[in-house]
Each structure stands twice: as C-alpha cells, then as structure tokens.
Design a protein around this motif. Sequence first.
Motif, PDB file in Angstrom:
ATOM      1  N   GLY A   1      -1.203 -30.662  23.926  1.00 43.17           N
ATOM      2  CA  GLY A   1      -1.706 -29.326  24.247  1.00 43.17           C
ATOM      3  C   GLY A   1      -1.109 -28.745  25.510  1.00 43.17           C
ATOM      4  N   GLU A   2      -0.419 -29.578  26.277  1.00 45.36           N
ATOM      5  CA  GLU A   2       0.238 -29.100  27.495  1.00 45.36           C
ATOM      6  C   GLU A   2       1.716 -29.472  27.541  1.00 45.36           C
ATOM      7  OE1 GLU A   2      -1.740 -30.130  31.105  1.00 45.36           O
ATOM      8  OE2 GLU A   2      -3.580 -29.076  30.581  1.00 45.36           O
ATOM      9  N   HIS A   3       2.060 -30.647  26.986  1.00 43.01           N
ATOM     10  CA  HIS A   3       3.443 -31.104  27.032  1.00 43.01           C
ATOM     11  C   HIS A   3       3.865 -31.628  25.670  1.00 43.01           C
ATOM     12  CE1 HIS A   3       2.228 -31.395  31.343  1.00 43.01           C
ATOM     13  NE2 HIS A   3       3.394 -30.804  31.477  1.00 43.01           N
ATOM     14  N   LEU A   4       5.114 -31.353  25.346  1.00 49.23           N
ATOM     15  CA  LEU A   4       5.715 -31.829  24.114  1.00 49.23           C
ATOM     16  C   LEU A   4       6.687 -32.951  24.462  1.00 49.23           C
ATOM     17  CD1 LEU A   4       6.419 -31.608  21.066  1.00 49.23           C
ATOM     18  CD2 LEU A   4       8.060 -29.805  21.705  1.00 49.23           C
ATOM     19  N   ASP A   5       6.389 -34.171  24.007  1.00 49.75           N
ATOM     20  CA  ASP A   5       7.257 -35.326  24.247  1.00 49.75           C
ATOM     21  C   ASP A   5       7.987 -35.668  22.957  1.00 49.75           C
ATOM     22  OD1 ASP A   5       6.806 -36.271  27.047  1.00 49.75           O
ATOM     23  OD2 ASP A   5       4.720 -36.241  26.355  1.00 49.75           O
ATOM     24  N   ILE A   6       9.306 -35.575  23.025  1.00 48.06           N
ATOM     25  CA  ILE A   6      10.145 -35.812  21.847  1.00 48.06           C
ATOM     26  C   ILE A   6      10.784 -37.196  21.963  1.00 48.06           C
ATOM     27  CG2 ILE A   6      12.107 -34.978  20.512  1.00 48.06           C
ATOM     28  CD1 ILE A   6      11.614 -32.201  21.801  1.00 48.06           C
ATOM     29  N   GLU A   7      10.545 -38.027  20.957  1.00 45.52           N
ATOM     30  CA  GLU A   7      11.193 -39.346  20.894  1.00 45.52           C
ATOM     31  C   GLU A   7      12.533 -39.172  20.184  1.00 45.52           C
ATOM     32  OE1 GLU A   7       8.861 -42.536  19.327  1.00 45.52           O
ATOM     33  OE2 GLU A   7       6.981 -41.690  20.089  1.00 45.52           O
ATOM     34  N   LEU A   8      13.619 -39.372  20.909  1.00 42.44           N
ATOM     35  CA  LEU A   8      14.945 -39.154  20.336  1.00 42.44           C
ATOM     36  C   LEU A   8      15.329 -40.315  19.415  1.00 42.44           C
ATOM     37  CD1 LEU A   8      16.842 -37.826  23.489  1.00 42.44           C
ATOM     38  CD2 LEU A   8      15.748 -36.511  21.669  1.00 42.44           C
ATOM     39  N   ASN A   9      15.820 -39.976  18.232  1.00 39.52           N
ATOM     40  CA  ASN A   9      16.300 -41.026  17.327  1.00 39.52           C
ATOM     41  C   ASN A   9      17.459 -41.795  17.949  1.00 39.52           C
ATOM     42  OD1 ASN A   9      14.423 -40.242  15.511  1.00 39.52           O
ATOM     43  ND2 ASN A   9      15.840 -39.415  13.983  1.00 39.52           N
ATOM     44  N   SER A  10      18.301 -41.053  18.685  1.00 38.39           N
ATOM     45  CA  SER A  10      19.441 -41.677  19.361  1.00 38.39           C
ATOM     46  C   SER A  10      19.386 -41.302  20.830  1.00 38.39           C
ATOM     47  CB  SER A  10      20.763 -41.192  18.754  1.00 38.39           C
ATOM     48  OG  SER A  10      20.821 -41.475  17.375  1.00 38.39           O
ATOM     49  N   PRO A  11      19.496 -42.282  21.751  1.00 38.63           N
ATOM     50  CA  PRO A  11      19.498 -41.970  23.185  1.00 38.63           C
ATOM     51  C   PRO A  11      20.639 -41.011  23.532  1.00 38.63           C
ATOM     52  CG  PRO A  11      19.238 -44.328  22.826  1.00 38.63           C
ATOM     53  CD  PRO A  11      19.598 -43.727  21.496  1.00 38.63           C
ATOM     54  N   THR A  12      20.465 -40.297  24.626  1.00 40.06           N
ATOM     55  CA  THR A  12      21.453 -39.286  25.027  1.00 40.06           C
ATOM     56  C   THR A  12      22.792 -39.916  25.391  1.00 40.06           C
ATOM     57  OG1 THR A  12      20.702 -39.360  27.329  1.00 40.06           O
ATOM     58  CG2 THR A  12      19.686 -37.712  25.895  1.00 40.06           C
ATOM     59  N   GLN A  13      23.845 -39.123  25.157  1.00 38.82           N
ATOM     60  CA  GLN A  13      25.200 -39.466  25.598  1.00 38.82           C
ATOM     61  C   GLN A  13      25.741 -38.259  26.362  1.00 38.82           C
ATOM     62  OE1 GLN A  13      27.707 -40.863  22.350  1.00 38.82           O
ATOM     63  NE2 GLN A  13      25.936 -41.750  21.294  1.00 38.82           N
ATOM     64  N   ILE A  14      26.386 -38.529  27.470  1.00 38.41           N
ATOM     65  CA  ILE A  14      26.787 -37.438  28.373  1.00 38.41           C
ATOM     66  C   ILE A  14      27.632 -36.385  27.668  1.00 38.41           C
ATOM     67  CG2 ILE A  14      28.240 -36.902  30.382  1.00 38.41           C
ATOM     68  CD1 ILE A  14      27.220 -39.424  31.705  1.00 38.41           C
TER      69      ILE A  14
END
Length: 864
Positions: free
Chosen positions: A92-105
């Motif tokens: 209700g205040e924050h949207l937490d997205i679980e990424l299928n793949s971790p970030t790459q620069i």
Amino acid sequence: MLQSYFDTENQRQKSFVSPGAKPQYNPDRPGQVKHIFLDLSLDIPNQTVRGTCKITLAPISNGVERLHLDAVNLTIESVFIGEISQKFDYDGEHLDIELNSPTQINRRLDIIIAYSVEKPTRGIYFIQPDEHYPDKPTQVWTQGEDEDSRFWFPCFDYPGQLSTSEIRVKVPKPLKVISNGELIDNEEDGKNKDNLVYHWLQKQVHPTYLMTLAVGDFAEISDQWHDKPVTYYVEKGREADAKRTMGKTPQMMEFLSEKYSYNYAFPKYAQVCVDDFIFGGMENTSTTLLTDRCLLDEKAAVDNRNAESLVVHELAHQWFGDLVVIKHWSHAWVKEGMASYSEVMWTEREYGSQAADYYRLQQARRYINEDSSRYRRPMVTHVYREAIELYDRHIYEKGSCVYHMIRAQLGEELFWLAIATFVNNNAHQTVETIDLLRAIEKATGRNLTFIFDQYVYRGGHPDFKVTYAWDGDANLAKVTVEQTQVAGDDKNKESFFDLRIPIGLGYIDRTHELKVFTVKVSEKEQSFYFPLEKKPDFISFDVGNHYLKTVTLEYPIPELKAQLLHDANCVSRIYAAQALAKKNSLEAVKALSESLKNDDFWGVRVEVVKQLAEVKLDQVFDILVEYLSDENPYVRKAVAQALGTIKTNSSYEALKKLSQNGDDSYYVEAAAVASIGSIAATVGEDKPDEAEVIKLFEDILQSKAGWNEVVRNGAIAGLSELKTSEQALNLILDYTKLGVPQPLRLGAIRALGKISVGQSNLNLERILERLSNISQETFFLTQIAVASSLGQMENKKAIGILRTLAEQTPDGRVRRYAEEEVDKLVRKTSSNSAVSDLRSEVEQLKQQNQQLRSRLESLEAKSK
C-alpha cells in the motif's frame, strides 16, 4: 512552488523538530532512471486513473535482485520486465519487485507496471460540479511536490533521480490535456470517437515531482517569446483576466534569461489556472499550474501585485528547480530562495529600487515573525517528519534575503557572474547548497562561507539595538551597537553574529551624501567613535539595509526626524518612523505627519500611517483622516486599518462613508469594513449602535459579491470583532455552509474562532459542533481554515477536534499546523480567568491615560 507557509540554538524559540521526526536522506540508487512513460485513461466521474507506467532503468551495479518503488494506495495489477512477468510485493506504500534475473550494468530494464488508482487522496485531484457547487468546472490536475507523485503512478519518488518523461492520456471531448514538454500527437481515440488522446514528450531530464497533468475545457490564449510558444489556459470567459495577469510573461522570460545568463531551456511555457488548487502555484517543468484565484479583474489589478509576483516566482523556478534541480529536499532553499528573490528583482525592474527594498523588507518581516512566534531552524536540515514541513518562511523569505546579502557582498557584476556560473555548470543536473558556494568561489574568488555558516547552516539572525551620542568637544560621533539576541550565558558565542556593517553619518545640507564607516560587529556590545568636522544630522545603520536583521534605534528625536525626512534609503526612513512613534510625543507626531505629507514613496507613507496609529494621542485622527482620499490605494488601505485602532465615533463615520461610497480598490473597501467592526466592539461613549453596524455588514454581504470575495470577507472580519453578539455569530455561521463561494466560506470558518471568545456557552457549543463537522471535509484549504479557527478559541474542547484532525488528515502540513495549534491552546487554556479581567482593566487605564496625555500635549503646545 509558492505556498499561500525547527531546530534551535536559542531556548526562546520553539524547536522545529516534531515528535517522530528523524534524519531523512535519499535512498540508495539501484540504477539511473532514463525515461518514464505513462499511458493513462481517466474516468473523471468515478475519479479513477487506469493505465501503465513504463520505467526504463540503467543499473549502476551488478547483482541487484529487488527494486523498491514508491506507490501509495494504488492497485497494482501486474509487473513485467520486458515481456517477462515478475513477482512483486505491495503493502500500500511501496512496490517491491523481485527480479527474475539480477541486474547487469550494461543491460537496461524496461519495467512495465499495470495499475489503477480510485479516488486518490493526494497527487492527482478531480474537480467536478456537485449539488453545492453546480457551476464548478470539470478539471483534473496533479501536484507532485514534495513526494505526492507516488499517489498517482509508481516511481522512484525523490528529486535525486532525473529522467526524460512521456505522458499519453485519453480524455472525453472537449477536454484538453496539458503536460510537460512538447505535444507530439493529439487525435481521436480509435475505439471511441468521443474521446481524445493527447501525447506529450519531455525531452529534457527532470524529477518525478515535476511531472504533471492538467485537464479541462480551457480557453487557450497564445503568446510568444522568441520562437517559443507561451500559452495561458484559463476557464472560458476569463481570457481578459488571463492577459491582465500573465501578459508580462514574455518580458519576464527575457529578463530572467538575461539575469541568469541562460536562455529559457524548454520547448514551450504554459501556465494553467485551475480550480481548487492547494498552493499559489507549482513550477512543473515547462507547465506551471496556478490557482485561478490569481486571475485579476480590472479593479483587482489596481493594487494587486501578488499575482505578478506569483507569475515571476514560478517562472524563475524553470531555471532554479527545473533546469538546476535540488538533490535533496533539505536544500530546497536554493531554488525557493532564488524564486522569491526573483520577485524582488522583477519589482526592482518594473517599479524601482525603493519598491524592491520595501518588498524585501516585507519578506524579512514574514520570516522574522515565523522565527519569533513559530520556531527557529537552520535553513538546511535533514531532520523532519515529512519534506513538506521544510516549505516555510525560512526557505522562501529568508532564502531571498540570503541571496540579497550575497549580492551585496559581491556587487552587481560579480553576483551575476556567480549566478551564471552556478546555472551553466549545473544545468540539467542536481545540486546541493555547497555547489552554490563553490560556484561563487569559482566565479569570483570570494569565500562567502561566513554568510552561509551564520544564516544558512544555523538558525536565527542578529537583533541590533543602536544608540548614538555626539561629543562636541572632541567632534566624535559615538555609535553603540548591541546584539540583543545574545543570551547572557552564551560563553561559546553560538548566537553571536560577526559581520562588517557600514554606518553612515548624514547631513541635510549635503543631499543624500553619507560619510560611511565600515565596522566589524562581533561582540555583544561595542562602541564605535567616528571623527567628523561637524555634528551629523542623522545616522544610517547598515547603509543600504542589506543584512537580514532587526533594528531598534535609540537616537534623540532631532536625529530620528532628520533620518525620517532625509535618508535616501526607504527602509532606513521606516526604521526612523518606528523609533519616533515609540517616543509617543506631539513632536514625534509632527515629524511623522510631515513625512506622510512629503515622502515620495508610498511604502514609507504606509509605514508612517501604521506608526501614527501606534501613537496614543487624540490628535492622530485629524492627521490620518484626510489620507483616506490619498491617491495611492496602499496608503488608503493603511489609513482605513489605522482608523480601526483609534476607535472613536469620528473614525466610524469616516469609514462608514467610505464603505457606502466605495473605493477604486477592493482592498481599501475591505479594510474599511473590517475596521468598522473593531470600532463597534469598543466599550465607551463613542461606541456606534451595534444593530446599525450589523445591518451595514448584512447589506455588504448581500450586495458586494465579487472578485475573490475580498470585500465580503472584510464584512466577515468586521462581524468577528463583535464577540458578544449572537446576531453577528449567526451571520458568520450562515456563510460557513456548503454552497457559499469558497473564498468567503474559508474566511467565515476562520472568523468563528475569533468571535468565539465572547460568546455564551451555548453558542460555543454551536461553534465547536460546526467546526467539528467541517473538519471532516478533505479539502486542504478547508482543513487549514478549521485548524486556524480552533487555534483562536479559548476552549479545551477545541483541543480534541484539533487532535482528531491531526490524526486523520493525510496531509503533513495540516497535521503539523493542527499540532502546533494544540500546543498553543494547551498553554492558553491553562491560564485562569483573572488574566482576562486584568487585561480589561489595563485597556481601560490605557484609554484614560491617552486622554490625559493628549490634553497635556495640547496644553504644552499652546503654552509654547
């Protein structure tokens, strides 16, 4: 942003820090937002936004597995990265997205969020006609500052993230949509020809709080600056008011482009006047939103420069705030101070240096009032509950005064060089206060840390008491300067100011010539001796009045009179008028009267009128009353207000005549009407008939509807002075009902608190019940009016309503204001009724003393 308004080293001031405040910093960045694309459909009758938000994010580190976005009271339907669905948590205040793949620069993410919001409490506002206000226009508009964009789309909602943006919106015909940047498409909806789709693109980076929408069936007035369109959007039928109010915009764009040495940076400039706006204005990138109450009719334009100041303030933000963006809210003074100082600069260009000096004095007074009566805080602080709390007199008015002090230190050429360096070096980037200091040093070689340390990074300002004496044997002028803000136990000199202040010694026979000595003022009390050929006629402390300060002058009457009549600086003349009035003598009155007659600047004459009203001598009425017909409306208004403090039948008759005949100025009429109420509330032989006065107010309320309800609000203010009158209360209560024009209703709500202090217990219950009911309404300005009214009461039951309001409001400004009013009420109601009785006795003694001294002064004058 312009609002229509913590920490302390001095225990005489209340702390800025509220319970629950804590250090606030920008969050860690998972990446750099490159672009935001909102594709939305508006269901206006049901107050619903539905669509998608696409955020393009360039990661700045590898291995981030969760993204944390701001999103308040939204319905999140799905989250995709590209075409791949992502798991998410939403509280209700924050949207937490679980990424299928971790970030790459080196791999950008396209985050696509399908969402909706129904009946939002902040961020986006739906304005529609209803049973009480059937003529209200249909509009939708947004307000993002400080952190309200999260209420209408998911985002990284803090000013440290800059990105380009794009908004596509579907609305029913014939509504228009205005947004940031350029209109790249406007076409019928392929599925429903009753709808239009507007597509706007903002190519320059900006923060989320400056993204905007404004929707309405607006009239569109076209103007131009060089090759860029300048457009004014207003409700149909107000086109002439739009040109009258905003018509100087192209000149202002030229002026500020030259001053800042950077041409207006965006593809167009639009100003949209909207209904029920919660501020004066908001500087969304290339698309400023303004309250429609700023629009001037022909009569309002006679003496309303506030609208012009609002227009230039918001325009200045297109450089300071939009082109150069603050990195964190704690540095908001950098943009708000310059926008407020641009009001001074524009006043100087349009109306002269005296008007600009007076404008700056008014700004200083507003800040000083907040510092003395509300709280003291550093201009830069990270400790608060909500960022909106920082938007106060300290960052607007004090910020303006700090910019002026920098200008005075550097001189014209170097100041504008420093500003040009700051703007050009930081265009389309974020800044902190230190970046301004660095730009100054880079451009000029000057280190102004001493100003920032004393005025920006700590709270307060110097309070000077200045005395003067002449040693005729040695031909020495002695000027003693005391810093009265310094407490006796300040061994570490934490409240001392260390400044180099110019002191001028002036001579009447050498017009405007001052012999100037610059002295270092750094101790609690210092005496300075100046060798001169002959005794000076007057003394000018802080020549030019560039420092932010308060000043009390303790000079003999001849020197004060000479300063009032001959000092070239209007602020110095005003300080002399204040000091003369405190002498409370017929000689002082004569000097003030001479100034009122001869001073060439209306601002000084206004201040002299105010000071004459402070001199408790009967002779003052005869001096003031003739200036009810002064050519300047500001002077006439000041006289109308002053006569309300004299409280005689002669004052009443003069003001009654003015209110019946009218005036070229709404504000003069309103002041006259309000003053009649003050006089009618007086206890004494000269008291006018209350029934006659109330009938006068009734007639005005029935016949004087008009621009922003200024005149009728004067009648409401007059009624509120009749604190024991049930009839007056009943009239005010009638105007607090839904359906009454909003400006008038807000004035009536505020007036309930003032009239309450003399009412019966039964009537007090009526007032409390009405305010309790109104407090449940959600409109920001209504809630502020209720809090203000309850804070004026002297009843403990008001505390409970205020506490409920503070707990239930979604708005941090209302919450803080209500809590502050609770604190005041707790202190006020803890005193006993003996204080009230004593106050009444003192007032009677003052009136008797005034009569005796007036007779004595007249006898002495005759004997001479």
